[in-house]
Design an enzyme around this catalytic site. Sequence first.
Site, PDB file in Angstrom:
ATOM      1  N   PHE A 231      30.966  13.847  90.816  1.00 38.33           N
ATOM      2  CA  PHE A 231      29.756  13.562  90.080  1.00 38.33           C
ATOM      3  C   PHE A 231      30.065  13.289  88.610  1.00 38.33           C
ATOM      4  CE2 PHE A 231      25.417  15.198  88.951  1.00 38.33           C
ATOM      5  CZ  PHE A 231      24.748  14.254  89.689  1.00 38.33           C
ATOM      6  N   GLU A 386      21.479  26.428  90.259  1.00 32.21           N
ATOM      7  CA  GLU A 386      21.639  25.253  91.127  1.00 32.21           C
ATOM      8  C   GLU A 386      22.814  25.528  92.056  1.00 32.21           C
ATOM      9  OE1 GLU A 386      22.457  21.643  88.976  1.00 32.21           O
ATOM     10  OE2 GLU A 386      22.265  20.361  90.734  1.00 32.21           O
ATOM     11  N   HIS A 412      16.282  23.033  88.335  1.00 35.56           N
ATOM     12  CA  HIS A 412      16.665  23.302  89.729  1.00 35.56           C
ATOM     13  C   HIS A 412      16.220  24.669  90.239  1.00 35.56           C
ATOM     14  CE1 HIS A 412      18.659  19.559  90.499  1.00 35.56           C
ATOM     15  NE2 HIS A 412      19.316  19.663  89.360  1.00 35.56           N
ATOM     16  N   ASP A 469      16.326  13.669  89.320  1.00 33.07           N
ATOM     17  CA  ASP A 469      17.591  14.099  88.703  1.00 33.07           C
ATOM     18  C   ASP A 469      18.485  12.910  88.322  1.00 33.07           C
ATOM     19  OD1 ASP A 469      19.421  15.920  87.747  1.00 33.07           O
ATOM     20  OD2 ASP A 469      20.056  16.691  89.689  1.00 33.07           O
ATOM     21  N   ASP A 470      19.134  12.315  89.294  1.00 27.12           N
ATOM     22  CA  ASP A 470      20.049  11.184  89.048  1.00 27.12           C
ATOM     23  C   ASP A 470      19.857  10.120  90.117  1.00 27.12           C
ATOM     24  OD1 ASP A 470      21.770  12.538  86.918  1.00 27.12           O
ATOM     25  OD2 ASP A 470      21.860  13.956  88.576  1.00 27.12           O
TER      26      ASP A 470
HETATM   27 ZN   LIG Z   1      20.039  17.851  86.306  1.00 29.61          ZN
END
Ligand SMILES: [Zn+2]
Length: 538
Positions: A231, A386, A412, A469-470
């Site tokens: 990531f 998370e 999260h 988020d992404d």
């Molecule tokens: Zn985040």
Amino acid sequence: MSATVPAASRFRWAPFAAGLLVLVLAYYFSVKRRISNDEADVPDGAYLALRQALLELDNATRFDRNTLQWTALERKANAYLHKLRLHEGAALEAVSRFPPALRFPDAKSVIEGTRLFDAIRRMPKGGSLHYHLEALVDQKWLVAAAANESNCHVSFEAETYRTFANPPTASVKLPRFKFTSQSLPSTEWVTCRSARERHPGGPAAFDLYAESVNSVIPNAYATEDIAWARFGMVFNMLGDLLHYQPLFERYIAQALQTFYDDGVTYLEVRISKWPNYDEHGRVVAFSEVLDSVKRIVDAFRTTHPDFIDLRFIYQDVRFNTPEGIQASLDTVISLRKSHPLQIVGFDLVGHEKATPLIDLVPLLTAGTRAAKHAKVTLDYFLHAGETLHAGPAPPDANLVDALLLGTRRIGHGFSLSKHAGLMSKVIASDIAVEVAVISNQMLGLVGDIRRHPVIDMMLHGVQVVLASDDPSVFGYEGVSYDFYQVYMAFEALDLGSLKKLAMNGIAYSALGGAESKARAMGGFERRWAEWVQELAAH
Ligand SMILES: [Zn+2]
Ligand SMILES: *[C@@H]1O[C@H](CO)[C@@H](O)[C@H](O)[C@H]1NC(C)=O
Ligand SMILES: *[C@@H]1O[C@H](CO)[C@@H](O)[C@H](O)[C@H]1NC(C)=O
């Protein structure tokens, strides 16, 4: 006569006669009981009253209690959504394609084929509050836009990245990008145009390659640690593209349009210190970058008057040195002075295992004091919990420190539902949890979304906001897929739940003052009423 009846025949008559007798007697007694008292085969009134009370007790803690007035239109709209969930859900489950049970890359096209998704796409989403700057817009668009710049150059580096695993490192060849009209060493750099043409398979294959190294889609990761390593690497490369000011500006405009089209009218995005460079190679300082964002948002609002704003939460990586984090706190305090409407708070990002919050408590409490001294407010919006782990160590324990540090929301909070006491504290302090179910699935925290703890939190009374988020790194855009997966996964949710989730994106936002929140809520209510009307017409 009976002596002439064959034995076999007599044998068959006996059970038939007995069965008939039982049926007649049963009918006789049931009619008799029904006539003499009303508790035949249903529980009695007293039981039903207790049952209703218990159901109400169970409902009393729900996060979306009394969100709706349940007008006739709302009832019809709710019935329509409910019907779609029931029928489409059952049909997909029957062919093993129930979207919440699938990994998102497989679920995506299934979701897109449903009428429920059509409805949810058009739903006004209010505010959406958990994003990272680099991952807001479709990779295809970004790669095409980058390659389209005439001064785009690319080089290919073998990159080694830390996996926290055994063996601890892995290696991958990554494209790096630079935008300049000056000539670069040709042993390392080629223009994007020629790289695309010379790429095995041609330009289309190059674009696919660049998109895929920018995403975490192809792989399911064995551990949280490996997923995090991969990531982080993706973000380095996206940064390359987005530090070129002309591309950055187009990207911000594209992000606004993307989220607006998805029903989002207010956005909060995490941003790190973000200097850019322009076509002349000049450094565009972070404050100028922020000014450029303000111009783009202002322009967008003139054509889309119901769009509220895009604001930033300033972030540092938690694995930075203490001096580095200290410097970031100094920076965010001065940004709170110079750009108070654009920079609304501070967060620490990256694998929570890297540096537990407890180690940063002295720095962060000093930050709060320094802000007070500088006469600005400094809110924390901390990622915490998370993780799949539950126990005394971080990341799970970060929840405790995030609360003690006065976090305004929790990023999260995946492990929060395991802690009844902390949930009560979160509810009492009216702290919202920013939940991103697809992100959690893509990073390996949950498989089937029906097992996602967001439902425990919501029914327990924790206020939740949904975000993605992404999204671009996970191969999608906007937040509709997240709303779809949550609504499809949990039958306990209804139209009121969807409305509450959207409203929470405004209520728990950093929009300043009751007045601007009320204005945002007013705009949302108008859009909501239109959507309900549209659904009810089905
Ligand atoms: Zn985040
Ligand atoms: C509990 O809440 C759900 C969702 O709003 C609703 O459909 C249901 O009727 C409620 N049940 C009771 C007993 O209040
Ligand atoms: C590529 O550049 C041309 C000319 O500047 C522009 O019209 C087009 O929209 C660009 N395409 C993309 C995908 O950015």
